[in-house]
Scaffold this active site. Sequence first.
Site, PDB file in Angstrom:
ATOM      1  CG  HIS A 110      11.327  -2.941   3.942  1.00 47.62           C
ATOM      2  ND1 HIS A 110       9.967  -2.808   3.920  1.00 47.62           N
ATOM      3  CD2 HIS A 110      11.579  -4.139   4.508  1.00 47.62           C
ATOM      4  CE1 HIS A 110       9.419  -3.884   4.463  1.00 47.62           C
ATOM      5  NE2 HIS A 110      10.380  -4.709   4.823  1.00 47.62           N
ATOM      6  CG  LEU A 111      11.771   1.946  -1.452  1.00 45.07           C
ATOM      7  CD1 LEU A 111      10.494   2.757  -1.592  1.00 45.07           C
ATOM      8  CD2 LEU A 111      12.670   2.128  -2.667  1.00 45.07           C
ATOM      9  CG  ASN A 167       8.404  -2.391  -0.093  1.00 37.10           C
ATOM     10  OD1 ASN A 167       7.937  -2.552   1.042  1.00 37.10           O
ATOM     11  ND2 ASN A 167       9.000  -1.271  -0.461  1.00 37.10           N
ATOM     12  NE  ARG A 214       7.935   3.895   9.529  1.00 38.19           N
ATOM     13  CZ  ARG A 214       6.803   4.055   8.839  1.00 38.19           C
ATOM     14  NH1 ARG A 214       6.366   3.093   8.056  1.00 38.19           N
ATOM     15  NH2 ARG A 214       6.119   5.169   8.919  1.00 38.19           N
ATOM     16  CG  HIS A 246       5.575  -2.598   9.968  1.00 42.93           C
ATOM     17  ND1 HIS A 246       6.904  -2.964   9.984  1.00 42.93           N
ATOM     18  CD2 HIS A 246       5.483  -1.567   9.066  1.00 42.93           C
ATOM     19  CE1 HIS A 246       7.588  -2.172   9.158  1.00 42.93           C
ATOM     20  NE2 HIS A 246       6.740  -1.322   8.585  1.00 42.93           N
ATOM     21  N   PRO A 280       0.783  -1.222   0.000  1.00 38.36           N
ATOM     22  CG  PRO A 280      -0.192  -1.158   2.101  1.00 38.36           C
ATOM     23  CD  PRO A 280       0.488  -2.090   1.145  1.00 38.36           C
TER      24      PRO A 280
HETATM   25  O1  CA2 Z   1      10.842   1.487   3.307  1.00 38.22           O
HETATM   26  C1  CA2 Z   1       9.960   0.842   2.758  1.00 38.22           C
HETATM   27  O2  CA2 Z   1      10.055   0.396   1.618  1.00 38.22           O
HETATM   28  C2  CA2 Z   1       8.630   0.623   3.498  1.00 38.22           C
HETATM   29  O3  CA2 Z   1       8.158  -0.689   3.173  1.00 38.22           O
HETATM   30  C3  CA2 Z   1       7.695   1.674   2.963  1.00 38.22           C
HETATM   31  C4  CA2 Z   1       6.331   1.663   3.661  1.00 38.22           C
HETATM   32  C5  CA2 Z   1       6.487   1.697   5.175  1.00 38.22           C
HETATM   33  O4  CA2 Z   1       5.233   1.547   5.791  1.00 38.22           O
HETATM   34  C6  CA2 Z   1       7.433   0.606   5.673  1.00 38.22           C
HETATM   35  O5  CA2 Z   1       7.571   0.761   7.073  1.00 38.22           O
HETATM   36  C7  CA2 Z   1       8.776   0.706   4.993  1.00 38.22           C
HETATM   37  C8  CA2 Z   1       5.493   2.863   3.216  1.00 38.22           C
HETATM   38  C9  CA2 Z   1       5.227   2.885   1.759  1.00 38.22           C
HETATM   39  C10 CA2 Z   1       4.511   4.149   1.445  1.00 38.22           C
HETATM   40  O6  CA2 Z   1       5.202   4.776   0.380  1.00 38.22           O
HETATM   41  C11 CA2 Z   1       5.023   6.105   0.211  1.00 38.22           C
HETATM   42  C12 CA2 Z   1       5.706   6.659  -0.841  1.00 38.22           C
HETATM   43  C13 CA2 Z   1       5.599   8.006  -1.067  1.00 38.22           C
HETATM   44  C14 CA2 Z   1       4.805   8.785  -0.242  1.00 38.22           C
HETATM   45  C15 CA2 Z   1       4.112   8.219   0.801  1.00 38.22           C
HETATM   46  C16 CA2 Z   1       4.224   6.871   1.031  1.00 38.22           C
END
Ligand code: CA2
Length: 151
Positions: free
Chosen positions: A102-103, A76, A113, A82, A12
């Site tokens: 994860h990015l 991802n 996280r 979580h 998501p």
């Molecule tokens: O670091 C990652 O790849 C995460 O999976 C990204 C998730 C976060 O909930 C995980 O803890 C770590 C969030 C993805 C949302 O991506 C966005 C991108 C641009 C703007 C807002 C959200």
Amino acid sequence: MAAYKIMVLHGPNLNLLGRREPEVYGSITLDRVNKALEEKADELGAAIDAFQSNHEGELIDRIQAASTTYAGILINPAAFTHYSYALREALAAAGLPLVEVHLSNIFAREAFRSHSVVSPVAAGVICGFGINSYLLGLEALVRVIAAGGKR
Ligand code: CA2
């Protein structure tokens, strides 16, 4: 023809990549991530199909359908990382080699996280390297598949 077909799943809000919060997730869009993965897959003798969804059930449907067509899954899970036991159970049931990426460095952010419910069913996890987490994850997954699904 590609030796391995790999399913790439994005969880998501990753559709917002490059459009919101560039200070956290960088300025690259999801389309560009997928393009880079296609090129990397080609170099590795593999091919990818990528899918993003904001809906847990849609991701689970894709995972359930994956085992007949794909040699492995690169995921991802985004925020589902979580807390989604449903996603974890689908991934475990698929029984395919799995790499979680994860990015961002999930261990250097908010405490919630630092825990992944998906990691225990993955061959391994790569985080903190931006788009390179995906590219390194793909390479690791191809190696796991080539080794017969073992690390
Ligand atoms: O670091 C990652 O790849 C995460 O999976 C990204 C998730 C976060 O909930 C995980 O803890 C770590 C969030 C993805 C949302 O991506 C966005 C991108 C641009 C703007 C807002 C959200």
